[in-house]
Design a protein around this motif. Structure first.
Motif, mmCIF file in Angstrom:
data_model
loop_
_atom_site.group_PDB
_atom_site.id
_atom_site.type_symbol
_atom_site.label_atom_id
_atom_site.label_comp_id
_atom_site.label_asym_id
_atom_site.label_seq_id
_atom_site.Cartn_x
_atom_site.Cartn_y
_atom_site.Cartn_z
ATOM 1 N N GLY A 1 0.795 -1.235 0.000
ATOM 2 C CA GLY A 1 0.000 0.000 0.000
ATOM 3 C C GLY A 1 0.818 1.270 0.000
ATOM 4 O O GLY A 1 0.385 2.282 0.527
ATOM 5 N N ALA B 1 -21.615 24.647 -2.116
ATOM 6 C CA ALA B 1 -21.691 25.719 -3.104
ATOM 7 C C ALA B 1 -22.398 25.213 -4.356
ATOM 8 O O ALA B 1 -22.354 24.018 -4.649
ATOM 9 N N PRO B 2 -23.037 26.111 -5.107
ATOM 10 C CA PRO B 2 -23.610 25.699 -6.381
ATOM 11 C C PRO B 2 -22.508 25.094 -7.249
ATOM 12 O O PRO B 2 -21.399 25.619 -7.278
ATOM 13 N N GLY B 3 -22.814 24.013 -7.922
ATOM 14 C CA GLY B 3 -21.815 23.364 -8.769
ATOM 15 C C GLY B 3 -21.077 22.257 -8.045
ATOM 16 O O GLY B 3 -20.345 21.502 -8.659
ATOM 17 N N ASP B 4 -21.260 22.160 -6.741
ATOM 18 C CA ASP B 4 -20.560 21.129 -5.978
ATOM 19 C C ASP B 4 -21.505 19.985 -5.607
ATOM 20 O O ASP B 4 -21.319 19.342 -4.569
ATOM 21 N N GLY C 1 -1.672 1.018 -17.802
ATOM 22 C CA GLY C 1 -2.733 0.990 -16.804
ATOM 23 C C GLY C 1 -3.126 -0.436 -16.470
ATOM 24 O O GLY C 1 -3.364 -0.791 -15.318
ATOM 25 N N ASP D 1 -20.633 29.464 -9.326
ATOM 26 C CA ASP D 1 -20.797 28.031 -9.529
ATOM 27 C C ASP D 1 -19.403 27.415 -9.588
ATOM 28 O O ASP D 1 -18.643 27.684 -10.506
ATOM 29 N N VAL D 2 -19.067 26.623 -8.580
ATOM 30 C CA VAL D 2 -17.694 26.143 -8.490
ATOM 31 C C VAL D 2 -17.308 25.297 -9.701
ATOM 32 O O VAL D 2 -16.164 25.304 -10.123
ATOM 33 N N ARG D 3 -18.300 24.615 -10.246
ATOM 34 C CA ARG D 3 -18.017 23.787 -11.407
ATOM 35 C C ARG D 3 -17.642 24.670 -12.593
ATOM 36 O O ARG D 3 -16.653 24.418 -13.292
ATOM 37 N N PRO E 1 1.522 3.272 -7.920
ATOM 38 C CA PRO E 1 1.087 2.367 -6.862
ATOM 39 C C PRO E 1 -0.103 2.905 -6.081
ATOM 40 O O PRO E 1 -0.332 4.104 -6.027
ATOM 41 N N ARG E 2 -0.818 1.978 -5.466
ATOM 42 C CA ARG E 2 -1.916 2.314 -4.584
ATOM 43 C C ARG E 2 -1.349 2.889 -3.292
ATOM 44 O O ARG E 2 -0.247 2.525 -2.886
ATOM 45 N N PHE E 3 -2.080 3.779 -2.679
ATOM 46 C CA PHE E 3 -1.575 4.350 -1.439
ATOM 47 C C PHE E 3 -2.620 4.195 -0.350
ATOM 48 O O PHE E 3 -3.749 4.653 -0.487
ATOM 49 N N ASP E 4 -2.235 3.515 0.743
ATOM 50 C CA ASP E 4 -3.188 3.187 1.798
ATOM 51 C C ASP E 4 -3.130 4.185 2.956
ATOM 52 O O ASP E 4 -2.071 4.736 3.261
ATOM 53 N N PRO F 1 -14.936 27.975 -2.628
ATOM 54 C CA PRO F 1 -13.557 28.365 -2.915
ATOM 55 C C PRO F 1 -13.271 29.732 -2.288
ATOM 56 O O PRO F 1 -14.102 30.629 -2.344
ATOM 57 N N HIS G 1 -25.699 31.629 -0.858
ATOM 58 C CA HIS G 1 -25.646 30.803 -2.073
ATOM 59 C C HIS G 1 -25.645 29.308 -1.761
ATOM 60 O O HIS G 1 -25.405 28.517 -2.664
ATOM 61 N N TRP H 1 -14.748 19.265 -6.723
ATOM 62 C CA TRP H 1 -15.834 18.504 -7.338
ATOM 63 C C TRP H 1 -15.349 17.538 -8.410
ATOM 64 O O TRP H 1 -15.998 16.554 -8.719
ATOM 65 N N TRP H 2 -14.143 17.808 -8.949
ATOM 66 C CA TRP H 2 -13.730 17.050 -10.125
ATOM 67 C C TRP H 2 -12.796 15.892 -9.807
ATOM 68 O O TRP H 2 -12.461 15.116 -10.694
ATOM 69 N N TRP I 1 -24.775 31.503 4.448
ATOM 70 C CA TRP I 1 -24.331 31.955 3.124
ATOM 71 C C TRP I 1 -25.578 32.180 2.285
ATOM 72 O O TRP I 1 -26.575 31.458 2.465
ATOM 73 N N PRO J 1 -4.692 2.964 -10.668
ATOM 74 C CA PRO J 1 -3.655 2.091 -11.193
ATOM 75 C C PRO J 1 -2.892 2.687 -12.371
ATOM 76 O O PRO J 1 -1.734 2.353 -12.585
ATOM 77 N N MET J 2 -3.539 3.595 -13.108
ATOM 78 C CA MET J 2 -2.863 4.181 -14.268
ATOM 79 C C MET J 2 -1.656 5.011 -13.839
ATOM 80 O O MET J 2 -0.719 5.184 -14.586
#
Ligand SMILES: [Zn+2]
Lengths: 281, 620
Positions: free
Chosen positions: A55, B271-274, A235, A154-156, B398-401, B311, B253, B331-332, B251, B394-395
């Motif tokens: 890990g 927040a909007p968008g989240d 991958g 809008d955070v997005r 290594p995995r991190f625990d 933000p 918003h 969010w991404w 808030w 995996p791309m």
């Protein structure tokens, strides 16, 4: 079809030669970067696979163990990068020479490239300035995107608008790259100075935008498709540690580098043909 | 006025709702009850409030004085104790806008004005985060006094876990709070230190919050009334018992997402968008609530509010208040980057190790942060599989625990200190963090690995059950360890908690040679660096793959383990089961026999490929 694609007009030998030079440099850099790590890993019963197991604990141990070696490694990498920059200049001159005339031997192309080093440096400086400007434009556009989006809260949208700037900057950088290829081709094939070659390259881009850009994009896409395929494969195989998986990945990854050089060679051959045709008109 | 709803008929039902669910076993004491009406002005960033503090002497001696904490004054200027003790870039050197708490009225129930004789702690110059108040009469054990208060809290621009950013407000440390009077009659009061969190007594909080229309708020405790229009403002009332602090956010918003999980109303404000961050938060809570309840007992409150600050307000992210937590998220990020999950679990874990237990976070920060960190990793593993992977792409390598993260954090300690120091005794935020969070968690993990997850969960559960609403010290944990595991384990935990240590096992030599009788004989050297006598396995593997396990006492700096087998020795491993994750390094726990070397060329090839690709993509 495949045969036509593979054909480089009698330049297979030099393609292999340039790919070998690139890979040799990469191996040197790889060895320099991992020398300390491999000494430790060689004692481990699982060898390099330790990086993928537990890990991340063993990977972290390894990095902590060699934290003190960080500075010499960085210094070594710095030296290696300078060496790479020199090689870059050399190879960057050889490709257009080889593209302009089939049958040139590798060492002749290298000699020619060395002789024209000042011109190549001049072109690289102009291109470097262009890349810096593209990066700044991307950065500035990100800020603008965020300010515009902040009004909507809008955070997005904020993130997405920030991201849009980078493909735009990337496209700009790509255009500069194409121009740089053209300028080098003009300089090496027709003996022009850096400034003359710059003008000729710009003129060709304006005069023949569709054919030039489409061809550049085509070869570029092919090169990146190889990389994409290799990334997908790694991958799948990255975590596999069987000999077959390791060998497969190594072979594919070397083929990607070769394929990339091959695509570049074809592009410069195409450019050489265009310049020759323009001269005889 | 006219729209104010009648509440009396509901009061009886409400009272039942407000009692912590675990109260039947061990009710939370009611030491400090706060009844406040607070009005938020989001333009001036102030909260004007008045009400009462009803304090009951929980100790065995009568007292004639009282300490109040007014921690918002930590942000009153550049010379406060908080700002002076700030280290590195842990908190901004200077919020663009300072804050503070101005106490305008403090009156005893007999009408005595207490402000003229109240003083700040003379031991801490230039700091007004504490107020020493002389009472008009002695308050005997079990007796009460009611103080009438009126004050204005001015929020700083977002700094440490509190403040405003534009119209977003996270309102914390906004009211004068009575310090804890310990059983022996000493006041556990302390200035607001930059490494330190809080310590307060349990009570009933009954808070009416007024705020402008267009805003949405989230607050500690369930909303029992409102929102209704009062004097042109919206007002809602939040009431909860068995807690020791109260925070709210506002808030204009906010969006919200809600779900009832295990009878608990979970509200996410974002927040909007989240929306994606909010959905992930609810998803992880759907797993976390049952997992925490299974391991650490019932969550005793009917509500949980999770705030995802917008933000710009990131300084308020990743914080716990009773039934209100803040987390940070992008969010991404892909779902397999479990930052949202990790932070949510950690802050929710604080509802146990901070909220319900309410240990002294200033004196023993390891009891909340360290135990909470252990609980976080434990539940990460429950929810996401072995090791509790926090990074699982995996791309990209290594995995991190989570467990590896804690172990490496503890191993990175260059200059060990005891874990039982007070928050202000660690010289910097970094040294505070590496000890209090990572090392504490990895000590607990080590006991778990040694005695088994099931038994260790029972032990922790017993500690939680006994310490509910009781302000435990480390002694409470030692007692459970002693009763369940015996004196040697108690000694281990005491040493690991109370002394500075470094611990490592390694195989420094592995050799074998063929004797005339055909046998291969040799030895392994097991080097031990550090204080703990804990038996471990040594595993010999010969070149034919045959394994031999030898148990060693591991009670000395060097153990020589002889090898005798039908084939040459290939490798030796000490503690391959990883029962001592508190070790400095694990990679030196296994070694090939001298003269053998493992292949490493694939690693160089992999690096060479990435180098070729990186340089090639900008290449000739
Ligand atoms: Zn915490």
């Amino acid at each position: 079809m495949i045969r036509a694609w593979l054909s480089t007009g009698g330049r297979s030998g030099v393609v292999l030669g340039i790919a070998a030079i690139e890979m040799a440099l990469a191996w040197l850099l790889g060895l320099a970067a991992t020398a300390a790590l491999t000494r430790t890993l060689a004692h481990s019963p699982v060898g390099y696979q330790a990086l993928h197991l537990a890990g991340g604990r063993w990977l972290g141990d390894l990095l902590a163990l060699h934290a003190h070696a960080w500075e010499p490694t960085a210094a070594l990498l710095g030296v290696a990068l300078v060496a790479w920059a020199a090689a870059w200049l050399l190879l960057g001159g050889m490709l257009p020479v080889l593209g302009a005339t089939a049958g040139v031997r590798l060492h002749r192309a290298a000699a020619e490239s060395l002789r024209r080093a000042p011109t190549l440096l001049g072109l690289a400086a102009i291109a470097g300035l262009g890349f810096a400007l593209a990066a700044f434009a991307g950065y500035a556009a990100t800020g603008w995107g965020e300010r515009a989006a902040a009004l909507r809260l809008d955070v997005r949208a904020i993130t997405l608008l920030g991201w849009v700037a980078w493909p735009v900057a990337g496209a700009l950088a790509w255009l500069i790259g194409v121009w740089h290829d053209l300028a080098r081709a003009h300089a090496m094939a027709r003996g022009k100075t850096a400034l003359q070659a710059s003008g000729a390259a710009a003129f060709q881009m304006v005069r023949n935008p569709v054919a030039t850009m489409a061809t550049a994009a085509g070869f570029g896409l092919v090169a990146w498709a190889y990389v994409g395929a290799a990334a997908a494969l790694s991958g799948l195989l990255e975590a596999r540690t069987s000999v077959a998986a390791v060998v497969t990945l190594a072979v594919v990854q070397h083929l990607v580098v070769l394929g990339r050089v091959h695509a570049r060679m074809k592009w410069f051959a195409w450019l050489g043909g265009r310049i020759a045709a323009a001269k005889t008109e | 006025m006219s729209s104010k709803r009648m509440v009396l008929p509901r009061a009886a039902g409400v009272a039942l709702l407000l009692l912590p669910l675990g109260a039947s076993a061990q009710p939370a004491p009611r030491v400090a009850d706060y009844t406040l009406t607070a009005t938020l002005d989001p333009v001036r960033h102030t909260v004007r409030a008045d009400g009462t503090i009803h304090w009951t002497n929980p100790s065995t001696v009568a007292v004639r004085d009282l300490w109040l904490h007014q921690y918002l004054n930590g942000f009153a200027g550049p010379r406060t104790y908080f700002m002076r003790t700030r280290s590195g870039d842990a908190w901004p050197a200077h919020p663009p806008h300072w804050g503070g708490l101005a106490l305008e009225t403090l009156r005893a129930d007999d009408g005595t004005d207490l402000l003229p004789t109240a003083t700040n702690d003379p031991a801490v110059p230039d700091d007004t985060s504490q107020l020493h108040v002389l009472l008009p009469r002695a308050v005997a054990p079990g007796d009460s006094i009611t103080l009438a208060v009126r004050f204005t809290a001015t929020l700083p621009e977002v700094v440490a876990r509190t403040g405003y950013d534009g119209t977003f407000h996270l309102v914390a440390q906004w009211f004068p709070k009575v310090a804890v009077l310990e059983a022996d009659g000493t006041w556990a009061h302390f200035p607001f230190h930059a490494n330190s969190e809080f310590y307060a007594d349990f009570g009933r909080y009954d808070v009416r919050i007024r705020y402008p229309r267009g805003y949405e708020i989230g607050a500690t405790g369930p909303r029992v009334e409102g929102p209704a229009v009062v004097d042109g403002l919206l007002e809602e009332r939040h009431v909860l018992e068995g807690i020791h602090d109260f925070a709210f956010t506002a808030w204009n918003h906010f969006r919200h997402a809600d779900r009832t999980i295990n009878r608990v109303e979970v509200h996410v404000l974002h927040a909007p968008g989240d929306e994606r961050g909010a959905a992930r938060t609810l998803d992880v809570m759907a797993g976390a609530l049952p997992a925490f309840e299974r391991r650490f007992g019932e969550y005793p409150y009917p509500v949980l509010t999770v705030v995802l600050p917008p933000p710009g307000a990131e300084a308020t992210a990743g914080m716990e208040y009773p039934t209100l937590i803040t987390i940070g998220a992008q969010w991404w990020t892909p779902r397999r980057v479990r930052d949202v999950e990790y932070v949510t679990l950690h802050e929710f874990g604080h509802q146990y190790f901070y909220g319900m237990l309410a240990s002294n976070e200033h004196r023993y920060p390891m009891l909340d942060e360290g135990f909470c960190e252990y609980a976080t990793a434990r539940v990460m593993e429950d929810l996401f599989g072995r090791g509790g992977p926090v990074l699982d792409l995996p791309m990209l390598g290594p995995r991190f625990d989570t467990w590896a993260w804690e172990a490496l954090g503890s191993a990175a300690i260059a200059h060990p200190l005891p874990l039982t120091l007070g928050a202000d005794e660690y010289p910097s935020w970094d040294r505070y963090g590496e000890h209090v969070y990572s090392r504490t968690a990895i000590v607990l993990r080590t006991v778990e690995r040694r005695v088994g997850t099931r038994l260790f969960t029972e032990i922790l559960r017993e500690y939680v059950d006994r310490s509910r609403f009781r302000h435990p010290t480390p002694e409470a944990f030692y007692a459970v360890v002693r009763e369940r595991l015996g004196v040697p384990w108690e000694a281990f935990v005491r040493t690991a908690f109370e002394t500075p240590w470094r611990y490592n096992l390694s195989v420094s030599e592995a050799v074998s040679a063929r004797d005339p009788d055909g046998h291969w004989r040799g030895r392994a050297l097991i080097d031990r660096d550090g204080p703990f006598d804990l038996p471990v396995n040594v595993v010999f593997t010969d070149v034919r793959g045959r394994r031999t396990v030898v148990r060693i006492a591991n009670d000395r700096p060097l153990t020589v383990v002889p090898y005798d087998g039908p084939a040459a020795l290939r490798s030796v491993a000490v503690d391959p089961e990883d029962t001592l994750p508190l070790e400095q390094r694990r990679i030196d726990n296994a070694r090939l026999a001298d003269g053998l070397a493992a292949p490493t060329l694939p690693l160089v090839a992999r690096v060479a490929y990435w180098v070729a690709l990186a340089l090639g993509s900008v290449g000739p």
